[in-house]
Design a protein around this motif. Structure first.
Motif, PDB file in Angstrom:
ATOM      1  N   LYS A 119      15.082  87.146  19.272  1.00  0.00           N
ATOM      2  CA  LYS A 119      15.088  86.705  20.073  1.00  0.00           C
ATOM      3  C   LYS A 119      13.574  86.750  21.291  1.00  0.00           C
ATOM      4  O   LYS A 119      13.483  85.516  21.370  1.00  0.00           O
ATOM      5  N   ASP A 120      13.008  88.180  21.079  1.00  0.00           N
ATOM      6  CA  ASP A 120      11.953  88.092  21.843  1.00  0.00           C
ATOM      7  C   ASP A 120      10.861  86.988  21.036  1.00  0.00           C
ATOM      8  O   ASP A 120       9.626  87.374  21.492  1.00  0.00           O
ATOM      9  N   HIS A 121      11.243  86.409  19.785  1.00  0.00           N
ATOM     10  CA  HIS A 121      10.179  86.403  19.268  1.00  0.00           C
ATOM     11  C   HIS A 121      10.122  84.347  19.889  1.00  0.00           C
ATOM     12  O   HIS A 121       9.342  83.600  19.011  1.00  0.00           O
ATOM     13  N   LEU A 122      11.187  84.055  20.033  1.00  0.00           N
ATOM     14  CA  LEU A 122      11.895  82.730  20.192  1.00  0.00           C
ATOM     15  C   LEU A 122      10.871  82.066  20.922  1.00  0.00           C
ATOM     16  O   LEU A 122       9.835  82.462  22.468  1.00  0.00           O
ATOM     17  N   GLN A 123      10.244  81.052  21.654  1.00  0.00           N
ATOM     18  CA  GLN A 123       9.693  80.141  22.383  1.00  0.00           C
ATOM     19  C   GLN A 123      11.410  79.719  23.224  1.00  0.00           C
ATOM     20  O   GLN A 123      10.995  78.412  22.506  1.00  0.00           O
ATOM     21  N   VAL A 124      10.516  79.680  24.558  1.00  0.00           N
ATOM     22  CA  VAL A 124      11.237  78.868  25.105  1.00  0.00           C
ATOM     23  C   VAL A 124      10.681  77.781  25.543  1.00  0.00           C
ATOM     24  O   VAL A 124       9.837  77.776  26.255  1.00  0.00           O
ATOM     25  N   VAL A 125      10.983  77.008  25.868  1.00  0.00           N
ATOM     26  CA  VAL A 125      10.666  75.188  26.056  1.00  0.00           C
ATOM     27  C   VAL A 125      11.668  74.821  26.724  1.00  0.00           C
ATOM     28  O   VAL A 125      10.890  73.553  27.744  1.00  0.00           O
ATOM     29  N   SER A 126      12.902  74.941  27.464  1.00  0.00           N
ATOM     30  CA  SER A 126      13.502  74.134  27.966  1.00  0.00           C
ATOM     31  C   SER A 126      14.078  75.341  29.691  1.00  0.00           C
ATOM     32  O   SER A 126      14.772  76.854  28.346  1.00  0.00           O
ATOM     33  N   GLN A 127      14.491  75.010  30.561  1.00  0.00           N
ATOM     34  CA  GLN A 127      15.253  76.760  31.450  1.00  0.00           C
ATOM     35  C   GLN A 127      17.240  76.105  31.232  1.00  0.00           C
ATOM     36  O   GLN A 127      17.626  75.599  32.026  1.00  0.00           O
ATOM     37  N   ASP A 128      17.110  74.307  31.075  1.00  0.00           N
ATOM     38  CA  ASP A 128      18.101  73.705  31.247  1.00  0.00           C
ATOM     39  C   ASP A 128      19.255  73.799  29.830  1.00  0.00           C
ATOM     40  O   ASP A 128      18.580  74.427  29.601  1.00  0.00           O
ATOM     41  N   GLU A 129      20.604  74.958  31.204  1.00  0.00           N
ATOM     42  CA  GLU A 129      20.903  75.337  29.909  1.00  0.00           C
ATOM     43  C   GLU A 129      22.357  74.623  29.536  1.00  0.00           C
ATOM     44  O   GLU A 129      23.308  74.722  29.075  1.00  0.00           O
ATOM     45  N   THR A 130      22.424  73.501  30.429  1.00  0.00           N
ATOM     46  CA  THR A 130      23.395  72.668  29.327  1.00  0.00           C
ATOM     47  C   THR A 130      22.709  71.608  27.987  1.00  0.00           C
ATOM     48  O   THR A 130      23.231  71.344  27.792  1.00  0.00           O
ATOM     49  N   LEU A 131      21.475  72.497  27.887  1.00  0.00           N
ATOM     50  CA  LEU A 131      20.935  71.793  26.733  1.00  0.00           C
ATOM     51  C   LEU A 131      21.338  72.274  25.363  1.00  0.00           C
ATOM     52  O   LEU A 131      22.126  73.652  25.524  1.00  0.00           O
TER      53      LEU A 131
END
Length: 263
Positions: A119-131
Motif C-alpha cells: 500500500k505504501d508504494h502506491l502513487q496517489v494521483v487523485s484525492q477524489d473519493e468518488t473515483l
C-alpha cells in the motif's frame, strides 16, 4: 603537487555513483495479489479442510490454483526472470501471505520473490473519493523499480488501469470469486460464473499465464520486448483449451531440455 591532483581527480572520476541504478538485463514479472494470485474467502466455514486456505490478520485467503507450480516452472525455464508482487494491501499482510505458500523444494514464495510492494508504494494521483481505486492510486513501476526496463517488464493485474506508462499490464483473466465447484443456481449473480466453462477457466487461469508468458519470454529473447510480446499473447490466446493444455504440460515438465525448449 600537480601530479597528485591529477591522480586524485582520476580516482574520484571512477568511483561508483551510489544514487544511480543501472538498467537490469533480466526480465521482470510483477503479479498483483487480490483477485489475481489470491482470493478473499467470504465464508471460510464452507471450505474447511482446504489446504490452500490462509488466515492473515483476521481475513481468510486462498491462493489461485497452480500458483506455486507456475512460479516454479517460470524459475526453472527462465532463470533470468525476476518475480515480484505488488498489492494495495499492507506490507505485513502481503509478506505473510507469500510466506505461507511453498514451492516443492520447501522455499516460500516470499523467499524466492525479488521485490514485494504494498500500500505504501502506491502513487496517489487523485484525492477524489468518488473515483475508482485504480483511478486514485497507481502502481508506478518507474518509481519503485527504476532499474526495471519497461520493455522487459510486465504487470499481471485484474485492474490493468493500475499500470503507468511506459510500463504495461495484462489482465489476470480473473472475473469471479472462488467457488469450489460450479453451482448453476448462482449463474448470473455478481462475481459468479455463468457456465461450467467460465468456472473452469477461472480455476485454471494460472496455467494460462504460464503458457502465454513462456511463449512471450521465448520471443522476447530475440528482441528484448517482453511487454509487447505478452500483450500479443493475451490478445491472441487468452482463454482456449490449447493454451490451457500447454500450461499443464509446462508444470508437469518445468525444466527445459538441454538441447532447446520445446515450446
Amino acid at each position: 603537487m600537480k601530479l597528485w591532483l591529477v591522480v586524485l581527480i582520476l580516482i574520484l572520476s571512477f568511483q561508483p555513483r551510489t544514487q544511480a541504478q543501472s538498467p537490469s538485463p533480466g526480465f521482470d514479472i510483477v503479479f498483483d495479489i487480490d483477485w489475481t494470485t489470491f482470493y478473499s474467502i467470504k465464508n471460510p466455514d464452507e471450505h474447511k479442510g482446504d489446504p490452500q486456505l490462509r488466515t492473515v490478520e483476521g481475513n481468510t485467503y486462498r491462493h489461485t490454483d497452480f500458483l506455486p507450480e507456475i512460479i516454479e516452472a517460470l524459475m526453472h525455464r527462465h532463470p533470468d526472470v525476476r518475480i515480484s508482487f505488488f498489492s494495495g494491501g499492507t506490507k505485513s499482510r502481503n509478506e505473510t501471505l507469500l510466506s505461507q505458500v511453498y514451492l516443492s523444494d520447501g522455499r516460500s514464495l516470499l523467499q524466492v520473490t525479488h521485490r514485494v510492494f504494498s500500500k505504501d508504494h502506491l502513487q496517489v494521483v487523485s484525492q477524489d473519493e468518488t473515483l475508482s481505486f485504480p483511478s486514485r492510486f497507481k502502481k508506478n513501476l518507474s518509481l519503485v523499480m527504476p532499474e526495471a526496463l519497461p520493455a522487459r517488464t510486465i504487470l499481471i493485474d485484474d485492474q490493468t488501469d493500475f499500470a503507468v506508462k511506459p510500463h504495461k499490464a495484462v489482465s489476470s483473466l480473473g472475473l469471479f470469486d472462488y467457488f469450489k465447484s460450479f453451482d448453476p443456481s448462482l449463474a448470473g449473480k455478481p462475481y459468479a460464473p455463468a457456465s461450467f466453462e467460465a468456472w473452469n477457466m477461472e480455476r485454471n487461469k494460472a496455467l494460462l499465464w504460464l503458457a502465454m508468458l513462456d511463449t512471450a519470454l521465448e520471443n522476447a529473447r530475440v528482441h528484448g520486448d517482453l511487454a509487447t510480446e505478452a500483450q500479443i499473447q493475451w490478445n491472441q490466446h487468452p482463454q482456449n483449451r490449447f493454451t490451457l493444455e500447454k500450461g499443464r504440460t509446462l508444470i508437469a515438465h518445468p525444466k527445459a531440455p538441454a538441447c532447446g525448449r520445446v515450446f
